[in-house]
Design a protein around this motif. Structure first.
Motif, PDB file in Angstrom:
ATOM      1  N   GLY A 208       6.833 -39.771 -26.629  1.00  0.00           N
ATOM      2  CA  GLY A 208       7.842 -40.130 -27.627  1.00  0.00           C
ATOM      3  C   GLY A 208       7.867 -41.654 -27.671  1.00  0.00           C
ATOM      4  O   GLY A 208       6.788 -42.462 -27.684  1.00  0.00           O
ATOM      5  N   GLY A 209       9.176 -42.192 -27.499  1.00  0.00           N
ATOM      6  CA  GLY A 209       9.472 -43.699 -27.326  1.00  0.00           C
ATOM      7  C   GLY A 209      10.812 -43.951 -27.113  1.00  0.00           C
ATOM      8  O   GLY A 209      11.196 -44.357 -26.080  1.00  0.00           O
ATOM      9  N   THR A 210      11.729 -43.381 -28.178  1.00  0.00           N
ATOM     10  CA  THR A 210      13.015 -43.689 -28.106  1.00  0.00           C
ATOM     11  C   THR A 210      13.846 -43.410 -26.474  1.00  0.00           C
ATOM     12  O   THR A 210      14.424 -44.071 -26.180  1.00  0.00           O
ATOM     13  CB  THR A 210      14.014 -42.995 -29.225  1.00  0.00           C
ATOM     14  OG1 THR A 210      13.342 -43.287 -30.519  1.00  0.00           O
ATOM     15  CG2 THR A 210      15.501 -43.165 -29.212  1.00  0.00           C
ATOM     16  N   TRP A 211      13.487 -42.102 -26.283  1.00  0.00           N
ATOM     17  CA  TRP A 211      14.024 -41.661 -25.049  1.00  0.00           C
ATOM     18  C   TRP A 211      13.205 -41.381 -23.716  1.00  0.00           C
ATOM     19  O   TRP A 211      13.340 -41.034 -22.623  1.00  0.00           O
ATOM     20  CB  TRP A 211      14.714 -40.537 -25.184  1.00  0.00           C
ATOM     21  CG  TRP A 211      13.991 -39.386 -26.042  1.00  0.00           C
ATOM     22  CD1 TRP A 211      14.397 -38.981 -27.331  1.00  0.00           C
ATOM     23  CD2 TRP A 211      13.079 -38.586 -25.665  1.00  0.00           C
ATOM     24  NE1 TRP A 211      13.299 -38.099 -27.544  1.00  0.00           N
ATOM     25  CE2 TRP A 211      12.480 -37.760 -26.639  1.00  0.00           C
ATOM     26  CE3 TRP A 211      12.327 -38.413 -24.119  1.00  0.00           C
ATOM     27  CZ2 TRP A 211      11.569 -36.972 -26.634  1.00  0.00           C
ATOM     28  CZ3 TRP A 211      11.288 -37.518 -24.136  1.00  0.00           C
ATOM     29  CH2 TRP A 211      10.882 -36.848 -25.373  1.00  0.00           C
ATOM     30  N   ASP A 212      11.817 -42.091 -24.101  1.00  0.00           N
ATOM     31  CA  ASP A 212      10.847 -42.103 -22.776  1.00  0.00           C
ATOM     32  C   ASP A 212      11.345 -43.164 -21.701  1.00  0.00           C
ATOM     33  O   ASP A 212      12.250 -44.053 -22.001  1.00  0.00           O
ATOM     34  CB  ASP A 212       9.568 -42.616 -23.447  1.00  0.00           C
ATOM     35  CG  ASP A 212       8.610 -42.490 -22.317  1.00  0.00           C
ATOM     36  OD1 ASP A 212       8.353 -41.276 -22.072  1.00  0.00           O
ATOM     37  OD2 ASP A 212       7.944 -43.463 -21.852  1.00  0.00           O
ATOM     38  N   ALA A 213      11.132 -42.605 -20.651  1.00  0.00           N
ATOM     39  CA  ALA A 213      11.677 -43.144 -19.297  1.00  0.00           C
ATOM     40  C   ALA A 213      11.101 -44.798 -19.449  1.00  0.00           C
ATOM     41  O   ALA A 213      11.947 -45.664 -18.830  1.00  0.00           O
ATOM     42  CB  ALA A 213      11.198 -42.628 -17.917  1.00  0.00           C
ATOM     43  N   THR A 214      10.077 -45.038 -19.978  1.00  0.00           N
ATOM     44  CA  THR A 214       9.506 -46.474 -19.954  1.00  0.00           C
ATOM     45  C   THR A 214      10.387 -47.494 -20.917  1.00  0.00           C
ATOM     46  O   THR A 214      10.193 -48.559 -20.855  1.00  0.00           O
ATOM     47  CB  THR A 214       8.189 -46.403 -20.415  1.00  0.00           C
ATOM     48  OG1 THR A 214       7.971 -46.107 -21.623  1.00  0.00           O
ATOM     49  CG2 THR A 214       7.037 -45.539 -19.706  1.00  0.00           C
ATOM     50  N   ASN A 215      11.090 -46.738 -21.694  1.00  0.00           N
ATOM     51  CA  ASN A 215      11.764 -47.668 -22.905  1.00  0.00           C
ATOM     52  C   ASN A 215      13.196 -48.278 -22.173  1.00  0.00           C
ATOM     53  O   ASN A 215      14.041 -48.477 -23.143  1.00  0.00           O
ATOM     54  CB  ASN A 215      12.003 -46.861 -24.008  1.00  0.00           C
ATOM     55  CG  ASN A 215      12.316 -47.433 -25.315  1.00  0.00           C
ATOM     56  OD1 ASN A 215      11.637 -48.516 -25.521  1.00  0.00           O
ATOM     57  ND2 ASN A 215      13.088 -46.833 -26.110  1.00  0.00           N
ATOM     58  N   VAL A 216      12.943 -48.922 -21.181  1.00  0.00           N
ATOM     59  CA  VAL A 216      14.056 -49.754 -20.669  1.00  0.00           C
ATOM     60  C   VAL A 216      13.312 -51.350 -20.628  1.00  0.00           C
ATOM     61  O   VAL A 216      14.040 -52.131 -20.239  1.00  0.00           O
ATOM     62  CB  VAL A 216      14.403 -49.391 -19.343  1.00  0.00           C
ATOM     63  CG1 VAL A 216      15.393 -47.948 -19.533  1.00  0.00           C
ATOM     64  CG2 VAL A 216      13.175 -49.121 -18.304  1.00  0.00           C
ATOM     65  N   ILE A 217      12.352 -51.314 -21.136  1.00  0.00           N
ATOM     66  CA  ILE A 217      11.831 -52.721 -21.153  1.00  0.00           C
ATOM     67  C   ILE A 217      11.760 -52.967 -22.608  1.00  0.00           C
ATOM     68  O   ILE A 217      12.012 -52.401 -23.674  1.00  0.00           O
ATOM     69  CB  ILE A 217      10.114 -52.769 -20.968  1.00  0.00           C
ATOM     70  CG1 ILE A 217       9.318 -51.751 -21.879  1.00  0.00           C
ATOM     71  CG2 ILE A 217       9.920 -52.363 -19.472  1.00  0.00           C
ATOM     72  CD1 ILE A 217       8.007 -51.666 -21.777  1.00  0.00           C
ATOM     73  N   ASP A 218      11.996 -54.567 -22.989  1.00  0.00           N
ATOM     74  CA  ASP A 218      11.900 -54.904 -24.452  1.00  0.00           C
ATOM     75  C   ASP A 218      10.374 -55.341 -24.642  1.00  0.00           C
ATOM     76  O   ASP A 218      10.359 -56.875 -24.179  1.00  0.00           O
ATOM     77  CB  ASP A 218      12.775 -55.908 -24.410  1.00  0.00           C
ATOM     78  CG  ASP A 218      14.445 -55.453 -24.315  1.00  0.00           C
ATOM     79  OD1 ASP A 218      14.367 -54.248 -24.927  1.00  0.00           O
ATOM     80  OD2 ASP A 218      15.058 -56.092 -23.765  1.00  0.00           O
ATOM     81  N   GLY A 219       9.470 -54.980 -24.872  1.00  0.00           N
ATOM     82  CA  GLY A 219       8.175 -55.371 -25.071  1.00  0.00           C
ATOM     83  C   GLY A 219       8.112 -56.243 -26.481  1.00  0.00           C
ATOM     84  O   GLY A 219       8.480 -56.059 -27.329  1.00  0.00           O
ATOM     85  N   SER A 220       7.775 -57.350 -26.076  1.00  0.00           N
ATOM     86  CA  SER A 220       7.406 -58.395 -26.901  1.00  0.00           C
ATOM     87  C   SER A 220       6.352 -58.081 -28.267  1.00  0.00           C
ATOM     88  O   SER A 220       6.364 -58.347 -29.342  1.00  0.00           O
ATOM     89  CB  SER A 220       6.944 -59.767 -26.348  1.00  0.00           C
ATOM     90  OG  SER A 220       5.601 -59.670 -25.764  1.00  0.00           O
ATOM     91  N   VAL A 221       5.573 -57.137 -27.699  1.00  0.00           N
ATOM     92  CA  VAL A 221       4.433 -56.722 -28.522  1.00  0.00           C
ATOM     93  C   VAL A 221       4.601 -55.037 -28.453  1.00  0.00           C
ATOM     94  O   VAL A 221       4.597 -54.422 -27.210  1.00  0.00           O
ATOM     95  CB  VAL A 221       3.101 -56.968 -28.097  1.00  0.00           C
ATOM     96  CG1 VAL A 221       2.114 -56.303 -28.993  1.00  0.00           C
ATOM     97  CG2 VAL A 221       2.892 -58.336 -28.347  1.00  0.00           C
ATOM     98  N   ALA A 222       4.777 -54.343 -29.499  1.00  0.00           N
ATOM     99  CA  ALA A 222       4.675 -52.674 -29.668  1.00  0.00           C
ATOM    100  C   ALA A 222       3.692 -52.547 -30.194  1.00  0.00           C
ATOM    101  O   ALA A 222       3.364 -52.676 -31.369  1.00  0.00           O
ATOM    102  CB  ALA A 222       6.093 -52.445 -30.302  1.00  0.00           C
ATOM    103  N   VAL A 223       2.871 -51.346 -29.573  1.00  0.00           N
ATOM    104  CA  VAL A 223       1.619 -51.017 -30.091  1.00  0.00           C
ATOM    105  C   VAL A 223       1.786 -49.511 -30.351  1.00  0.00           C
ATOM    106  O   VAL A 223       2.341 -48.738 -29.791  1.00  0.00           O
ATOM    107  CB  VAL A 223       0.412 -51.224 -29.058  1.00  0.00           C
ATOM    108  CG1 VAL A 223      -0.911 -50.441 -29.581  1.00  0.00           C
ATOM    109  CG2 VAL A 223       0.200 -52.617 -28.577  1.00  0.00           C
ATOM    110  N   VAL A 224       1.319 -49.070 -31.552  1.00  0.00           N
ATOM    111  CA  VAL A 224       1.385 -47.893 -32.161  1.00  0.00           C
ATOM    112  C   VAL A 224      -0.100 -47.318 -32.336  1.00  0.00           C
ATOM    113  O   VAL A 224      -0.542 -47.678 -33.477  1.00  0.00           O
ATOM    114  CB  VAL A 224       2.136 -47.338 -33.333  1.00  0.00           C
ATOM    115  CG1 VAL A 224       2.372 -46.270 -33.580  1.00  0.00           C
ATOM    116  CG2 VAL A 224       3.761 -48.285 -32.959  1.00  0.00           C
ATOM    117  N   THR A 225      -0.718 -46.677 -31.361  1.00  0.00           N
ATOM    118  CA  THR A 225      -1.729 -45.802 -31.687  1.00  0.00           C
ATOM    119  C   THR A 225      -1.722 -44.773 -32.754  1.00  0.00           C
ATOM    120  O   THR A 225      -0.768 -44.221 -33.058  1.00  0.00           O
ATOM    121  CB  THR A 225      -2.568 -45.303 -30.340  1.00  0.00           C
ATOM    122  OG1 THR A 225      -1.878 -44.354 -29.994  1.00  0.00           O
ATOM    123  CG2 THR A 225      -2.564 -46.527 -29.401  1.00  0.00           C
ATOM    124  N   PRO A 226      -2.873 -44.187 -33.242  1.00  0.00           N
ATOM    125  CA  PRO A 226      -2.636 -43.211 -34.144  1.00  0.00           C
ATOM    126  C   PRO A 226      -1.732 -41.979 -33.691  1.00  0.00           C
ATOM    127  O   PRO A 226      -1.917 -41.338 -32.794  1.00  0.00           O
ATOM    128  CB  PRO A 226      -4.265 -42.666 -34.293  1.00  0.00           C
ATOM    129  CG  PRO A 226      -4.886 -43.773 -34.092  1.00  0.00           C
ATOM    130  CD  PRO A 226      -4.325 -44.463 -32.906  1.00  0.00           C
TER     131      PRO A 226
END
Length: 503
Positions: A208-226
């Motif tokens: 996912g993304g919103t509640w994924d454990a990694t999502n405590v970072i503020d990525g300056s670049v967000a990549v969305v693969t297919p």
């Protein structure tokens, strides 16, 4: 939503020009310093394919097993409580290590790990010290946390776990649920990156993304693969619903690098970008694959980036999907350096070529044996299976291809098998050693529906399945071109890799 300015087709300034122009760059990206370059030089270049063998030292091996056992006692990666509360608490008591470096955050359904590895290779070629966090692993848990393009060494992995264990226990005691396996590993990765220290972290979401454990970072670049249909029980039943969860990694003012998407997914992602004033670069519009040719050991590409065209790029990975992953990776690195939105420049072409030529992605259309040829691929959902089947047909001229398939429970096994049916002469159904593996007999019943009884063989043990498939392929004769494809799960591929002597 910000718009990317027109590209300067004549832009040819190299990386040194970008570095020298410190006043033109966001201060947060001014991380290329002599100290970090020295650290990276001391670390040395990554060796081999980045999949480590088990530790030879008995004491280290035992300590690693102890850590793995402790981690395995927590919620597994398939049991989730959708919240970042616990990981945020852990980051708080650790002193917010994830804020110590800029990040590139990657979500999507397929291609995340390959894209992350290419981004890492590009950043490393431009002398940035990198940390990469990906999942799941092919053979060793330490693959998930990489420094300078190589998995963290076993001693450092163990030390990192022991260092944060008291803080993990503190959070466990105050939260309703203990930190999960994935949450603890995420905390370890962020702590290890801060300790290294790295210049930039390349972080793949777990789910996912919103509640994924990694999502405590503020990525300056967000990549969305297919984006495709996978984990529908947790993320939603449509591309748009899944995109809504994945769009959670798009932060205020970020740059979004968006691979080609289904229309409803693209609409959701673009709306989120508008809401947070993010800049969007779309594959097929602002960047993309100009041309590709199959070459010995990979493919030759011309890519259009945010700053211009990059030609004669050799990528030692197979399949059209990997070419698209390369385009996404290139655009992500350009965006990280401010190219496109802030500067009409190009990355140094020779450096880009060198980076892609050194890219690896173990377990993705990887040849692990010859005579007969055995290929392994971690396709584990219908979309992944379709691109793998297409790539196999493009790259290999098999007169007879035998499949070895073992999938995880809860996956759309029928659609995966249907994707491979046109290219498999026979299929050997098996299961890996994970408790998540679908029972071989249950999978075989589905396979019979797809292939017919005469084309299906069942071998519950993976070693027996490999032997049976190789025997079937050899029936074509030494020079007839029989081959084997092992697929269906990252775990199946990892275990096959070990059995075939690659670990």
């Amino acid at each position: 939503m910000s718009e990317l300015p027109p590209r300067d087709s004549d832009a040819s300034d190299g990386f040194d020009d970008i570095v020298d122009a410190e006043t033109e760059r966001d201060p947060d990206l001014a991380v290329i310093e002599a100290g970090s370059r020295t650290l990276r030089t001391q670390g040395g270049a990554p060796q081999g394919d980045g999949v480590p063998a088990r530790p030879q030292d008995p004491e280290v091996a035992k300590a690693l097993r102890d850590v793995e056992t402790e981690l395995a006692g927590r919620w597994g990666e398939t049991k989730l409580e959708p919240s970042v509360t616990r990981i945020a608490s852990l980051m708080d008591v650790l002193g917010e290590p994830q804020r110590a470096y800029p990040s590139i955050h990657i979500t999507g359904t397929n291609g995340k790990t390959s894209t992350a590895r290419m981004i890492e290779s590009l950043l490393g070629a431009f002398e940035l010290r990198t940390g990469r966090y990906t999942s799941p692993h092919v053979q060793s848990i330490t693959e998930r946390i990489s420094l300078d393009g190589a998995p963290i060494d076993y001693e450092r992995f163990i030390e990192t776990y022991r260092d944060i264990a008291p803080y993990v226990e503190m959070v466990d005691q105050k939260e309703e649920f203990r930190l999960s396996f994935f949450e603890v590993l995420t905390g370890m990765a962020y702590a290890a990156f801060a300790d290294a220290p790295v210049d930039v972290a390349v972080v793949e979401v777990g789910m996912g993304g919103t509640w994924d454990a990694t999502n405590v970072i503020d990525g300056s670049v967000a990549v969305v693969t297919p984006i495709d249909l996978d984990h529908t029980d947790r993320l939603g039943n449509t591309h748009g619903e899944i995109a809504s969860e994945k769009s959670g990694i798009i932060k205020q003012g970020a740059t979004v690098i968006m691979a080609q998407q289904p229309v409803d997914a693209a609409q959701v992602l673009l709306k989120k970008a508008v809401d947070v004033d993010a800049t969007v670069a779309r594959e097929g519009l602002e960047f993309g694959v100009v041309s590709r040719q199959v070459a010995v050991g990979g493919q030759l590409l011309t890519l259009r980036g945010l700053g211009g065209e990059y030609d004669q790029i050799f990528l030692p990975l197979h399949g059209a999907h990997q070419a698209h992953n390369a385009a996404v990776a290139l655009a992500a690195v350009e965006a990280f350096f401010g190219i496109g939105a802030q500067q009409a420049r190009q990355l140094d072409l020779d450096t880009v070529r060198r980076a892609f030529a050194g890219a690896t992605s173990p377990g993705r259309l990887e040849v692990v044996r010859r005579s007969p040829t055995v290929v392994i691929d971690a396709a584990h959902n219908p979309a992944g299976a379709r691109v793998t089947a297409e790539a196999i047909s493009e790259v290999f001229d098999f007169s007879r291809l035998v499949g070895v398939v073992g999938v995880s429970d809860g996956k759309d096994a029928k659609e995966v098998l249907e994707a491979f049916e046109p290219i498999f002469a026979e299929v050997v159904i098996t299961q890996n050693s994970s408790h998540r593996a679908m029972d071989a007999d249950e999978l075989a019943a589905i396979a019979v529906e797809v292939f017919g009884d005469e084309r299906v063989q069942v071998e519950p043990r993976l070693d027996d399945a490999l032997e049976a498939a190789i025997t079937l392929a050899e029936e074509e004769g030494e020079f007839a071109g029989g081959g084997v494809l092992v697929t269906g799960s990252v775990i199946t591929v990892g275990e096959a890799r070990l059995l075939l002597g690659k670990g």
